[in-house]
Design an enzyme around this catalytic site. Sequence first.
Site, PDB file in Angstrom:
ATOM      1  N   HIS A  60       0.839  -1.188   0.000  1.00 30.41           N
ATOM      2  CA  HIS A  60       0.000   0.000   0.000  1.00 30.41           C
ATOM      3  C   HIS A  60       0.876   1.241   0.000  1.00 30.41           C
ATOM      4  O   HIS A  60       2.030   1.206   0.438  1.00 30.41           O
ATOM      5  CB  HIS A  60      -0.916  -0.004   1.227  1.00 30.41           C
TER       6      HIS A  60
ATOM      7  N   SER B 154      14.413 -19.698  10.270  1.00 27.52           N
ATOM      8  CA  SER B 154      13.041 -19.566  10.755  1.00 27.52           C
ATOM      9  C   SER B 154      12.799 -18.192  11.361  1.00 27.52           C
ATOM     10  O   SER B 154      13.670 -17.615  12.011  1.00 27.52           O
ATOM     11  CB  SER B 154      12.763 -20.637  11.815  1.00 27.52           C
TER      12      SER B 154
END
Length: 213
Positions: free
Chosen positions: A115, A160
């Site tokens: 956005h 991770s």
Amino acid sequence: MDRVEKMLGRMKASKLYRCVDWDPEGKAKDLVDKFNSASRSETMTRTEEYLGKLFAHMGKECYIEPPFYCDYGTNIHVGDYFYANTGLIVLDQCDVIIGDHAFLGPRVNIYCACHPIDAMIRNTGVELGKPVTIGDNVWIGGNTVINPGVTIGSNVVIGSGSVVTKDIPDSVIAAGNPCKVIRMITNKDKEYWLKQLEEFEADTGEPVKLEQD
């Protein structure tokens, strides 16, 4: 060109667009719902049966563990031997291109959607997307977020919990928030894992066929 085609074209071109109902009959969402609710008897066939009809391209021997969610599906391209553990989310406003032998841990999130930074523009409801590319022989650890416009090279390991905000080059281990290169993957790594494989074969009596680099 009608409004839907116009906005979809702008979306895929990484230009400002307004969200449109591109699939009024909900065929894409139906395929995802069927995949996520498939019976255990369909474990080995459900990826191709449902998502293979939705994705722009799906290579051979691909497997995705449900649940899986996407915005369109039709902008997702995956190569051969793709594997994704449970909870994969792909917001595919633009192309998401994933190479061969890519392994994704649980709850990996791939975002093309973004956005405007300026609040006044953002509050008008216009948005945009940027493509994501992931190379061959990549392992992405669980709970990793891959942000819009990122390219991850081949032969890469992402730790991770990483948040990948910038491009990652070939043949490295990278991790963190933001994700940064930790070190190169070298022949010492290959030597170490070949020894582990030799021990496996000797202990189990099960030979392993290696592909050529």
